[in-house]
Design an enzyme around this catalytic site. Structure first.
Site, PDB file in Angstrom:
ATOM      1  N   ASP A  85     -82.251  50.981   0.738  1.00 57.70           N
ATOM      2  CA  ASP A  85     -82.654  51.096  -0.232  1.00 57.70           C
ATOM      3  C   ASP A  85     -83.675  51.756   0.034  1.00 57.70           C
ATOM      4  O   ASP A  85     -85.218  51.946  -0.828  1.00 57.70           O
ATOM      5  CB  ASP A  85     -82.971  49.594  -0.764  1.00 57.70           C
ATOM      6  N   ASP A 157     -80.034  45.692   9.009  1.00 59.61           N
ATOM      7  CA  ASP A 157     -81.152  45.752   7.272  1.00 59.61           C
ATOM      8  C   ASP A 157     -79.670  45.929   6.435  1.00 59.61           C
ATOM      9  O   ASP A 157     -79.552  46.771   5.684  1.00 59.61           O
ATOM     10  CB  ASP A 157     -82.008  46.276   7.023  1.00 59.61           C
ATOM     11  N   SER A 158     -78.563  44.989   7.009  1.00 58.22           N
ATOM     12  CA  SER A 158     -76.951  45.371   6.384  1.00 58.22           C
ATOM     13  C   SER A 158     -76.853  44.562   5.584  1.00 58.22           C
ATOM     14  O   SER A 158     -76.980  43.081   5.031  1.00 58.22           O
ATOM     15  CB  SER A 158     -76.173  45.381   8.003  1.00 58.22           C
ATOM     16  N   THR A 159     -75.805  44.500   4.489  1.00 53.74           N
ATOM     17  CA  THR A 159     -74.939  43.867   4.144  1.00 53.74           C
ATOM     18  C   THR A 159     -74.384  42.239   4.732  1.00 53.74           C
ATOM     19  O   THR A 159     -74.647  42.662   5.946  1.00 53.74           O
ATOM     20  CB  THR A 159     -73.703  44.141   3.201  1.00 53.74           C
ATOM     21  N   PRO A 164     -67.831  47.229   4.784  1.00 49.82           N
ATOM     22  CA  PRO A 164     -68.558  47.902   5.978  1.00 49.82           C
ATOM     23  C   PRO A 164     -69.866  47.108   7.562  1.00 49.82           C
ATOM     24  O   PRO A 164     -69.863  47.624   8.120  1.00 49.82           O
ATOM     25  CB  PRO A 164     -69.398  49.015   5.572  1.00 49.82           C
TER      26      PRO A 164
END
Ligand code: SAM
Length: 280
Positions: A85, A157-159, A164
């Site tokens: 983002d 800064d991941s899900t 993934p």
């Protein structure tokens, strides 16, 4: 409009009213939704899990970027894994860093963020210091571990560890991160909401504590991350981020000279206070 329903944990869900649907697509990696909600503004959700919102992204992105950079005092090269983002990159680029490499697996997230969430990235994607790579962060880290390229700060800064994102919470990945850190370097991760994602908190915390000389968590409450304070995992073989000196933080903040919406030296200090039930 059907409300956006986040079921992150089998017993617990968060509903957000969708006042206006902005963009919905199935990417090769995940379901991508951007919608408007009267309280949270524009919301990005991936596979139904809220990633970031216009109204509270400043809390998360400021606390992901500024504590390690201000504690380190000389960050020049930054690697962001995920962050599609652009919010994390925006905060990092407020500092006089040399380069920011951002490795995001899903180009559709970047395209949607540029088109519909410009208020979050605030021009970060146009900053000449930013190099954007569309690829798997775990594979990238593996290749960097074999190279001479080193970074002063690595931000994951991941899900959450679904889809993934799973590889970004595994021991092998943290081992590669350790190799890719420059001397004095710091690793920081988005580590979920421990009250409702306890296993992720415990296992990743234990792995980093085993691998690195110093490791721990700090916390901030991000309203759209339901279930309580969010944990930021950190690790370093040199700096103990939990050894905090308010005068040093204030001096670093004064040198930085930019007023932020959430972060200040006292907030930095308080963020490292770990509630007893979260001590590993
Ligand atoms: N603030 C959010 C949170 O705390 O959950 C994270 C925001 S950002 C949108 C998460 C990004 O991680 C997504 O764009 C996703 O595509 C990316 N991602 C997931 N797994 C990845 C991987 N293996 N390599 C690189 N990027 C990945």
């Amino acid at each position: 409009m059907i409300p956006s329903r986040e079921v992150l944990n089998g017993d617990y869900k968060q509903l957000m009213r969708v006042d206006r649907e902005i963009h919905v697509t199935q990417t090769p990696y995940q379901n991508l939704q951007i919608f408007e909600n009267r309280t949270f503004g524009r919301v990005l959700a991936l596979d139904g899990v809220v990633q970031t919102t216009e109204a509270d992204e400043f809390i998360y992105h400021e606390m992901l970027a500024h504590p390690p950079i201000l504690a380190h005092g000389g960050v020049r090269k930054v690697l962001i894994i995920g962050g599609g983002d652009g919010g994390c990159a925006e905060e990092v680029l407020k500092h006089d860093v040399e380069t920011v490499v951002m490795v995001e697996i899903d180009g559709a997230v970047v395209a949607a963020a540029k088109a519909h969430l410009a208020m979050i990235s605030n021009g970060a994607f146009d900053d000449p210091r930013l190099s954007l790579i569309i690829g798997d962060g775990a594979r990238y880290m593996q290749s960097m571990a074999q190279s001479v390229e080193r970074f002063d700060l690595i931000i994951i800064d991941s899900t959450d560890p679904i889809g993934p994102g799973v590889v970004l919470f595994e021991d092998a990945f943290y081992t590669d991160c350790q190799r890719v850190l420059a001397p004095g370097g710091i690793l920081v991760t988005q580590n979920g909401v421990p009250f409702v994602q306890r296993l992720q908190y415990q296992t990743t915390g234990a792995t980093r504590a085993k691998l690195f000389r110093h490791a721990g968590f700090y916390f901030a409450t991000v309203p759209s991350y339901c279930g309580g304070p969010l944990a930021f995992g950190w690790a370093s073989d040199t700096l103990d981020l939990a050894q905090l000196d308010l005068a040093q933080l204030e001096a670093a903040h004064d040198r930085f000279g930019t007023t932020l919406r959430y972060y200040n030296p006292l907030v930095h200090l308080g963020a490292f206070a770990t509630p007893n039930f979260l001590r590993l």
